[in-house]
Design a protein around this motif. Structure first.
Motif, PDB file in Angstrom:
ATOM      1  N   GLN A 148      22.988  -0.446  13.035  1.00  0.00           N
ATOM      2  CA  GLN A 148      23.261  -1.684  12.321  1.00  0.00           C
ATOM      3  C   GLN A 148      22.985  -2.926  13.157  1.00  0.00           C
ATOM      4  OE1 GLN A 148      27.352  -0.761  10.952  1.00  0.00           O
ATOM      5  NE2 GLN A 148      26.589  -1.218   8.899  1.00  0.00           N
ATOM      6  N   SER A 149      23.057  -2.803  14.460  1.00  0.00           N
ATOM      7  CA  SER A 149      22.888  -3.975  15.324  1.00  0.00           C
ATOM      8  C   SER A 149      21.449  -4.183  15.784  1.00  0.00           C
ATOM      9  CB  SER A 149      23.800  -3.847  16.555  1.00  0.00           C
ATOM     10  OG  SER A 149      23.416  -2.712  17.328  1.00  0.00           O
ATOM     11  N   ALA A 150      20.517  -3.340  15.334  1.00  0.00           N
ATOM     12  CA  ALA A 150      19.120  -3.476  15.751  1.00  0.00           C
ATOM     13  C   ALA A 150      18.566  -4.820  15.289  1.00  0.00           C
ATOM     14  CB  ALA A 150      18.285  -2.335  15.186  1.00  0.00           C
ATOM     15  N   GLY A 151      17.890  -5.519  16.215  1.00  0.00           N
ATOM     16  CA  GLY A 151      17.382  -6.852  15.897  1.00  0.00           C
ATOM     17  C   GLY A 151      16.004  -6.860  15.281  1.00  0.00           C
ATOM     18  N   THR A 152      15.220  -5.815  15.525  1.00  0.00           N
ATOM     19  CA  THR A 152      13.872  -5.717  14.970  1.00  0.00           C
ATOM     20  C   THR A 152      13.658  -4.308  14.434  1.00  0.00           C
ATOM     21  OG1 THR A 152      12.832  -4.950  17.019  1.00  0.00           O
ATOM     22  CG2 THR A 152      13.041  -7.354  16.707  1.00  0.00           C
ATOM     23  N   LEU A 153      12.589  -4.143  13.681  1.00  0.00           N
ATOM     24  CA  LEU A 153      12.278  -2.811  13.175  1.00  0.00           C
ATOM     25  C   LEU A 153      12.002  -1.839  14.310  1.00  0.00           C
ATOM     26  CD1 LEU A 153      10.102  -3.434   9.983  1.00  0.00           C
ATOM     27  CD2 LEU A 153      12.238  -2.146  10.110  1.00  0.00           C
ATOM     28  N   ASP A 154      11.289  -2.289  15.346  1.00  0.00           N
ATOM     29  CA  ASP A 154      11.010  -1.401  16.479  1.00  0.00           C
ATOM     30  C   ASP A 154      12.302  -0.981  17.168  1.00  0.00           C
ATOM     31  OD1 ASP A 154       8.305  -1.397  16.044  1.00  0.00           O
ATOM     32  OD2 ASP A 154       7.883  -3.036  17.440  1.00  0.00           O
ATOM     33  N   ASP A 155      13.247  -1.930  17.305  1.00  0.00           N
ATOM     34  CA  ASP A 155      14.554  -1.584  17.882  1.00  0.00           C
ATOM     35  C   ASP A 155      15.266  -0.555  17.004  1.00  0.00           C
ATOM     36  OD1 ASP A 155      14.086  -3.366  19.912  1.00  0.00           O
ATOM     37  OD2 ASP A 155      15.308  -4.963  19.047  1.00  0.00           O
ATOM     38  N   LEU A 156      15.171  -0.742  15.694  1.00  0.00           N
ATOM     39  CA  LEU A 156      15.808   0.182  14.762  1.00  0.00           C
ATOM     40  C   LEU A 156      15.211   1.580  14.899  1.00  0.00           C
ATOM     41  CD1 LEU A 156      17.621   0.786  12.270  1.00  0.00           C
ATOM     42  CD2 LEU A 156      15.697   0.070  10.843  1.00  0.00           C
ATOM     43  N   TYR A 157      13.881   1.671  14.925  1.00  0.00           N
ATOM     44  CA  TYR A 157      13.228   2.974  15.041  1.00  0.00           C
ATOM     45  C   TYR A 157      13.662   3.684  16.324  1.00  0.00           C
ATOM     46  CZ  TYR A 157      10.038   0.858  11.596  1.00  0.00           C
ATOM     47  OH  TYR A 157       9.497   0.242  10.506  1.00  0.00           O
ATOM     48  N   GLU A 158      13.696   2.940  17.403  1.00  0.00           N
ATOM     49  CA  GLU A 158      14.065   3.535  18.688  1.00  0.00           C
ATOM     50  C   GLU A 158      15.515   4.007  18.674  1.00  0.00           C
ATOM     51  OE1 GLU A 158      13.076   4.953  22.370  1.00  0.00           O
ATOM     52  OE2 GLU A 158      11.759   4.001  20.885  1.00  0.00           O
ATOM     53  N   ALA A 159      16.402   3.205  18.099  1.00  0.00           N
ATOM     54  CA  ALA A 159      17.818   3.579  18.037  1.00  0.00           C
ATOM     55  C   ALA A 159      18.012   4.842  17.200  1.00  0.00           C
ATOM     56  CB  ALA A 159      18.630   2.422  17.457  1.00  0.00           C
ATOM     57  N   VAL A 160      17.285   4.947  16.107  1.00  0.00           N
ATOM     58  CA  VAL A 160      17.456   6.091  15.203  1.00  0.00           C
ATOM     59  C   VAL A 160      17.090   7.394  15.901  1.00  0.00           C
ATOM     60  CG1 VAL A 160      16.567   7.191  13.110  1.00  0.00           C
ATOM     61  CG2 VAL A 160      17.179   4.773  13.086  1.00  0.00           C
ATOM     62  N   VAL A 161      15.912   7.444  16.509  1.00  0.00           N
ATOM     63  CA  VAL A 161      15.488   8.713  17.112  1.00  0.00           C
ATOM     64  C   VAL A 161      16.401   9.091  18.278  1.00  0.00           C
ATOM     65  CG1 VAL A 161      13.099   8.520  16.346  1.00  0.00           C
ATOM     66  CG2 VAL A 161      13.746   7.524  18.554  1.00  0.00           C
ATOM     67  N   GLN A 162      16.855   8.115  19.052  1.00  0.00           N
ATOM     68  CA  GLN A 162      17.735   8.428  20.180  1.00  0.00           C
ATOM     69  C   GLN A 162      19.096   8.921  19.706  1.00  0.00           C
ATOM     70  OE1 GLN A 162      17.886   5.061  22.804  1.00  0.00           O
ATOM     71  NE2 GLN A 162      15.716   5.198  23.368  1.00  0.00           N
ATOM     72  N   GLU A 163      19.657   8.269  18.694  1.00  0.00           N
ATOM     73  CA  GLU A 163      20.993   8.643  18.234  1.00  0.00           C
ATOM     74  C   GLU A 163      20.982   9.970  17.476  1.00  0.00           C
ATOM     75  OE1 GLU A 163      23.848   7.299  19.072  1.00  0.00           O
ATOM     76  OE2 GLU A 163      22.691   5.970  20.365  1.00  0.00           O
ATOM     77  N   VAL A 164      19.957  10.235  16.693  1.00  0.00           N
ATOM     78  CA  VAL A 164      19.884  11.527  16.005  1.00  0.00           C
ATOM     79  C   VAL A 164      19.735  12.648  17.025  1.00  0.00           C
ATOM     80  CG1 VAL A 164      18.483  12.962  14.462  1.00  0.00           C
ATOM     81  CG2 VAL A 164      19.016  10.602  13.831  1.00  0.00           C
ATOM     82  N   ARG A 165      18.940  12.412  18.050  1.00  0.00           N
ATOM     83  CA  ARG A 165      18.780  13.446  19.077  1.00  0.00           C
ATOM     84  C   ARG A 165      20.103  13.681  19.810  1.00  0.00           C
ATOM     85  NH1 ARG A 165      15.827  13.075  24.578  1.00  0.00           N
ATOM     86  NH2 ARG A 165      15.989  15.228  25.275  1.00  0.00           N
TER      87      ARG A 165
END
Length: 747
Positions: A148-165
């Motif tokens: 939810q706190s991701a500032g850009t789409l690239d930040d969001l993509y990176e957060a998603v893959v790291q947190e799911v892993r």
């Protein structure tokens, strides 16, 4: 993937249509089997009898399969577990209550129940020994906050893959995005350092065929704990009550296509999980998880956590896209406003746009534009030659999607565009409605790109000697030089074109209405002047004709007969001129919407008798019989003078076109919400090809030498419609003609 190899090509990927079609047609939703780490039971409601089961159900439940089939669920799982299932099914609460706590013969299961395609399905997954309270309360909160706190789409993509892993523990987690053609690309990745990176690689649409994408859209989570499994068949193979295979679209344990299992083996993947990303009701992409070193099975709670994270990610992507779309919409508001002002001020809505070329091109990010109108074209910027622009406009006008068209690869659709690829590989265009073809075209040049494919896209599938489909074996890096394509027109570009087209259509329509209104006003003025200026001289002529008749003298004198004939001819001409003036005045009122009626309740029989009283002398002079079939009906809401005008026209025409000795019939009948009037004759009839023109202005039958104005039926039609009724005609050549109209009942 193995060692990467670099290849080169200048052509687009070949379309292996037959192979891809066979992939797309594989019925993956009815595999007839499940993955064996759990069991599946099909229940017949309301008594929850087990009518179908996976062949491993007895093994999981500690009893022979024959003691499972055709038994009440309570006899197999016990009363408590059966009650759990029944409670979940009551009121369709299974979505919120899954997983159910199921226990049978000392074994504990997660029970997952759902209804689909007329079947009630219960899946049983043995609870893992590691599924402790710590697993159930896994720290999902951190993942949600980070996404939810991701500032850009690239930040969001990176957060998603790291947190799911981190949550699911897979060795590789990728974010996989689909393009408009179904191809996919890895846009984010988190992996074990020893694994080869997939980030930035593209994969052909055949890797995830059409029906698989449809299932991902319907069912957001798919897991394969061990790709080396042996499927557990369903027993019996088809549903007894429908003699059809069981639809497992929403089953967690659904067995996977053998082609997909081969694909996983070729990639060196032993376990996988996919979470759908659904944005704006479409399949945007996947969170794709893979284990290469061994199986990976997740308990229901962890899978649910990943599903929730996927849902939140989808919402965040949609929010980012919406904000970006809003920002682009704000950015184009000024140029769009300037272009609209230009369209309003110019003589032609489209040609005027070229007066603001910078705004026109910037609106959709084009490098050239053209306006085609009336066999002529004007261009600005980088565009193809004028003859090609004209031919392209003709090609677009013939397409069903001609109103708004876009493509990033024009040459792929129109081979004749190959020579102009440098300026017109991309095309965005719209046309305006109307008899005259008018079209605006935007152009984008070719952009040569190098795409990194995870394997040769020209060989998406293989076929063995038995015509069985196999996935490709090589995933070595394949670099491809993509030509004949421009930068794609985005949804925002297309929206901008739609906005401009909407304004153009509105402005064009306003101008047409204004021109029509000016023409109507001019005609009304002319009719008013003519009618006013004619009334006095017509009245004088009419009076003089009457004086001539009075002074004609005895009927038997030759001089008197000539004078009387002259006076009667003048009188007939005056009557025709009066009819024409009144007809033109009525025409003007009908077409300008100023036709005023003085309606009041009128008895139908009196309306008919009044009209026939005036028409009988004419009928008798031609030896024509007038018959009446008038039933007593409630009063109608009518303007007596105007309906008299309608009857006079219809009965007069019937008499005029009926041979001597014929008959005219007038009928009146009551309908549900009105009264139907019919005037029928025994005349020659009207040919079918002429019937559609009968009510047109100034229309007369070919060869007719009538002294009429050609406005009578048109005006009669307008009078009836102004009353809220209908007027129509039916005719048979050699038999006669029937004119019928309706009037509403008086309230």
């Amino acid at each position: 993937m193995g060692k990467a190899h670099i290849h080169g090509t200048t052509a687009a990927p070949a379309k292996l249509t037959s192979d891809l079609t066979r992939c797309d047609q594989e019925p993956i939703h009815v595999p007839g089997a499940i993955q064996p780490h759990g069991a599946l039971l099909v229940l017949d409601e309301p008594d929850l009898t087990i009518t179908q089961a996976s062949e491993n159900a007895g093994e999981h439940l500690g009893q022979p399969l024959e003691r499972v089939l055709d038994q009440p669920l309570s006899a197999v799982l016990g009363e408590a577990s059966a009650a759990e299932v029944r409670a979940a099914l009551d009121g369709d609460r299974w979505k919120e209550l899954n997983p159910l706590a199921i226990a049978a013969r000392g074994r504990r299961f997660d029970g997952i129940v759902h209804r689909h395609a007329g079947a009630t399905i219960l899946e049983l997954e043995p609870i893992l020994p590691t599924a402790t309270e710590a697993t159930v309360h896994h720290p999902l909160r951190r993942a949600l906050l980070r996404v939810q706190s991701a500032g850009t789409l690239d930040d969001l993509y990176e957060a998603v893959v790291q947190e799911v892993r981190r949550l699911a523990g897979f060795e590789r987690v990728m974010l996989y995005q689909f393009d408009d053609e179904g191809h996919g690309a890895v846009i984010a990745e988190s992996r074990e350092p020893s694994l080869e990176p997939y980030l930035g690689l593209h994969y052909p649409a055949s890797d995830i065929p059409r029906q698989a994408r449809a299932l991902y859209l319907a069912n957001p989570l798919r897991i394969i704990p061990d790709a080396r499994y042996t499927p557990a068949r369903l027993v019996p193979g088809a549903r007894r009550e429908r003699a059809a295979p069981l639809d497992l679209s929403f089953a967690v344990l659904r067995s996977v296509s053998p082609v997909h299992l081969e694909y996983m083996a070729n990639m060196g993947v032993l376990a996988s999980m996919s979470v759908s990303l659904r944005v704006h009701d479409g399949l945007w992409g996947l969170i794709s998880c893979a284990n290469h070193s061994g199986p990976r099975r997740l308990p229901y709670e962890l899978r649910s956590a990943c599903e929730v994270l996927g849902l939140l990610t989808s919402l965040e992507i949609a929010a980012f896209e919406d904000r970006e779309a809003a920002a682009r919409r704000d950015a184009r508001r000024l140029p769009l406003s300037l272009l609209v002002d230009t369209m309003r001020s110019g003589d032609d809505v489209l040609e005027g746009l070229l007066a603001r070329p910078a705004e026109l091109l910037a609106l959709v990010g084009a490098e050239g534009a053209a306006v085609v109108r009336a066999g002529d074209a004007r261009t600005w910027g980088r565009t193809p030659p004028l003859p090609f622009v004209m031919a392209l406009a003709d090609w677009l006008d013939q397409r069903p999607d001609a109103s708004l068209f876009s493509t990033a690869s024009l040459a792929a659709m129109l081979p004749s565009a190959l020579p102009v690829k440098d300026v017109a590989s991309g095309l965005l265009s719209f046309g305006l409605p109307g008899a005259e073809h008018r079209r605006l075209l935007w152009f984008r040049p070719e952009i040569v790109q190098t795409v990194r494919w995870g394997g040769d896209p020209r060989e998406p599938v293989e076929t063995d000697p038995h015509m069985r489909i196999h996935p490709r074996r090589s995933f070595a890096l394949w670099k491809q030089e993509m030509r004949l394509r421009s930068r794609p027109f985005s949804a925002s570009d297309i929206e901008a074109a739609e906005d401009l087209r909407r304004y153009a259509v509105e402005i064009d329509l306003e101008r047409q209405v204004e021109r029509a209104q000016r023409a109507v006003r001019a005609r009304d003025d002319l009719v008013a002047v003519v009618s006013h200026d004619l009334k006095n001289p017509i009245g004088v002529i009419q009076m003089q004709a009457a004086l001539l008749l009075r002074a004609a003298g005895p009927h038997d004198e030759p001089q008197s007969r000539r004078l009387r004939a002259l006076a009667e001819r003048i009188q007939r001409s005056v009557d025709r001129m009066n009819a024409l003036v009144h007809g033109l005045l009525d025409l003007a009122k009908i077409e300008s919407g100023r036709f005023v009626l003085e309606r009041r309740p009128e008895p139908t029989r009196e309306l008919v008798e009044e009209a026939l009283l005036a028409m009988r002398p004419l009928a008798e002079s031609r030896r024509i019989t007038i018959a009446e079939h008038v039933v007593e009906t409630p009063r109608v809401e009518a303007d007596r003078e105007r309906i008299f005008q309608v009857f006079s026209n219809l009965v007069g025409n019937a008499i005029k076109f009926t041979p001597e000795g014929g008959a005219v019939t007038v009928e009146v009948a009551l309908e549900r919400d009105g009264v139907r009037f019919t005037v029928a004759d025994t005349g020659p009839g009207i040919p079918a090809d002429r019937l559609p023109h009968v009510f047109e202005r100034y229309w007369r039958a070919p060869g007719e030498r009538s002294a009429g104005t050609g406005l009578g039926l048109y005006i009669a039609h307008g009078i009836v419609e102004a009353h809220g009724g209908r007027l129509w005609v039916e005719s048979t050549v050699g038999v006669g003609t029937r004119f019928t109209f309706t009037l509403p009942l008086s309230s």
